[in-house]
Design a protein around this motif. Sequence first.
Motif, mmCIF file in Angstrom:
data_model
loop_
_atom_site.group_PDB
_atom_site.id
_atom_site.type_symbol
_atom_site.label_atom_id
_atom_site.label_comp_id
_atom_site.label_asym_id
_atom_site.label_seq_id
_atom_site.Cartn_x
_atom_site.Cartn_y
_atom_site.Cartn_z
ATOM 1 N N VAL A 21 0.853 -1.185 0.000
ATOM 2 C CA VAL A 21 0.000 0.000 0.000
ATOM 3 C C VAL A 21 0.893 1.239 0.000
ATOM 4 O O VAL A 21 1.629 1.482 0.961
ATOM 5 C CB VAL A 21 -0.939 0.024 1.218
ATOM 6 N N THR A 22 0.854 2.010 -1.076
ATOM 7 C CA THR A 22 1.662 3.218 -1.168
ATOM 8 C C THR A 22 0.971 4.368 -0.444
ATOM 9 O O THR A 22 -0.204 4.281 -0.070
ATOM 10 C CB THR A 22 1.883 3.625 -2.637
ATOM 11 N N ASN A 23 1.702 5.455 -0.278
ATOM 12 C CA ASN A 23 1.096 6.647 0.324
ATOM 13 C C ASN A 23 -0.071 7.157 -0.515
ATOM 14 O O ASN A 23 -1.098 7.588 0.022
ATOM 15 C CB ASN A 23 2.142 7.755 0.476
ATOM 16 N N THR A 41 7.789 13.603 3.959
ATOM 17 C CA THR A 41 8.495 14.710 4.606
ATOM 18 C C THR A 41 8.604 14.499 6.113
ATOM 19 O O THR A 41 9.637 14.804 6.715
ATOM 20 C CB THR A 41 7.773 16.045 4.323
ATOM 21 N N ARG A 42 7.561 13.990 6.725
ATOM 22 C CA ARG A 42 7.524 13.849 8.188
ATOM 23 C C ARG A 42 8.083 12.530 8.709
ATOM 24 O O ARG A 42 8.503 12.445 9.856
ATOM 25 C CB ARG A 42 6.080 14.022 8.670
ATOM 26 N N THR A 43 8.084 11.482 7.854
ATOM 27 C CA THR A 43 8.452 10.158 8.354
ATOM 28 C C THR A 43 9.475 9.415 7.508
ATOM 29 O O THR A 43 10.152 8.527 8.008
ATOM 30 C CB THR A 43 7.199 9.259 8.437
ATOM 31 N N GLY A 44 9.570 9.754 6.225
ATOM 32 C CA GLY A 44 10.434 9.003 5.324
ATOM 33 C C GLY A 44 9.755 7.783 4.730
ATOM 34 O O GLY A 44 10.361 7.043 3.950
ATOM 35 N N VAL A 161 -0.814 6.165 8.979
ATOM 36 C CA VAL A 161 0.171 6.231 7.894
ATOM 37 C C VAL A 161 1.533 5.667 8.307
ATOM 38 O O VAL A 161 2.401 5.465 7.464
ATOM 39 C CB VAL A 161 0.355 7.684 7.400
ATOM 40 N N LEU A 162 1.710 5.407 9.595
ATOM 41 C CA LEU A 162 3.037 5.099 10.118
ATOM 42 C C LEU A 162 3.394 3.620 10.118
ATOM 43 O O LEU A 162 4.576 3.274 10.136
ATOM 44 C CB LEU A 162 3.165 5.615 11.562
ATOM 45 N N PHE A 163 2.387 2.741 10.135
ATOM 46 C CA PHE A 163 2.656 1.337 10.443
ATOM 47 C C PHE A 163 2.423 0.406 9.265
ATOM 48 O O PHE A 163 1.654 0.692 8.354
ATOM 49 C CB PHE A 163 1.793 0.898 11.627
ATOM 50 N N GLY A 164 3.099 -0.739 9.332
ATOM 51 C CA GLY A 164 2.937 -1.812 8.365
ATOM 52 C C GLY A 164 3.038 -3.146 9.073
ATOM 53 O O GLY A 164 3.282 -3.216 10.283
ATOM 54 N N ASP A 277 11.345 3.310 4.655
ATOM 55 C CA ASP A 277 10.757 3.876 3.445
ATOM 56 C C ASP A 277 9.857 2.877 2.724
ATOM 57 O O ASP A 277 8.867 3.248 2.099
ATOM 58 C CB ASP A 277 11.857 4.372 2.499
ATOM 59 N N ARG A 278 10.169 1.579 2.851
ATOM 60 C CA ARG A 278 9.412 0.542 2.150
ATOM 61 C C ARG A 278 8.538 -0.314 3.071
ATOM 62 O O ARG A 278 7.544 -0.878 2.644
ATOM 63 C CB ARG A 278 10.378 -0.369 1.387
#
Length: 324
Positions: A21-23, A41-44, A161-164, A277-278
């Motif tokens: 899942v991309t941004n 910008t905020r997290t990479g 948006v932060l977790f995977g 990033d990934r």
Amino acid sequence: MSDPIRVRLTGVGGYLPREVVTNDDLARKFGIETSDEWIKTRTGIGQRHIASDDETTSSMAAEAARQALEYADVDASQVDAVLVATATPDQVFPAVAVQVQARLGMTAGFGFDISAACSGFVYALATATALMQSGQAKKVLVIGSEVFSRLLDWTDRSTCVLFGDGAGAVLLETGAGEGEGVLSTHLHSDGRTGDILYVDGAAGCPSTSQHLRMQGREVFRHAVVKLSQAVDEALEVNGLTGQDIQWMVPHQANLRIIDGMAKKLALPADRVVVTVDRHANTSAASIPLALNEAVRDGRVRKGDLVLMEALGGGLTWGSALIRM
């Protein structure tokens, strides 16, 4: 007096869910008011993997473990213990670790889970090392596995948006030479700060949401200070400086935190393993997933000195030094 038992890392493995899942996907498919630029910008972070219904904490952990065993050329029947670091177990009990035993066909040994949020892998590594040094096990699988996507409030862009999701594993064995293997581990926690990063619900205190909640600025502030202290502690105990470190394999929470720690150690960017990033933040799985990638692509080699560090809800934090 007999020589102390030394513990070496002999196998690595990892598993990432099939769905990426991309941004942009978050904004388009999930309807989240955000953008690729805002998140990067905020997290990479540029993308993350999200588990499907048939991908669970235990199934991912078992696959990562199989890879680690294959890498080390060790059969599951030879493993004495399985330790799984997770904040997202399949069930309250039985533990993910014993489910992994079953999936691997193990009929002996023991297993248990460790809950220390994003610091879980460092905690599990320290626990496994202590068990082995006490003579209770000779081969131990240490796994971090998480499905944080199932704890997220998908309407809260400050957290979702932060977790995977994903799993990483290492195999530890006794028999390292002097100056090799796990050199030291350092664990800390402070329950007074538990209200800045937590999940609001559990079996003993039911909640209608059971979602992850975080005060991002407070977590960032604590991370910078506490991780620096843990890293300094590891270096001091071993009589080392930042220049002695070949690789830093940090918890993958935020690129700004990772960059800050690298600057503190005067480590160039090409000596820091970055997967945020990934993978985004895969909590307890992030360090072993990053290590697996760096070992398999040839960056981290035998003899390299590797520093690991992490901070998670609790707050919990810690560091480890390993000579590969």
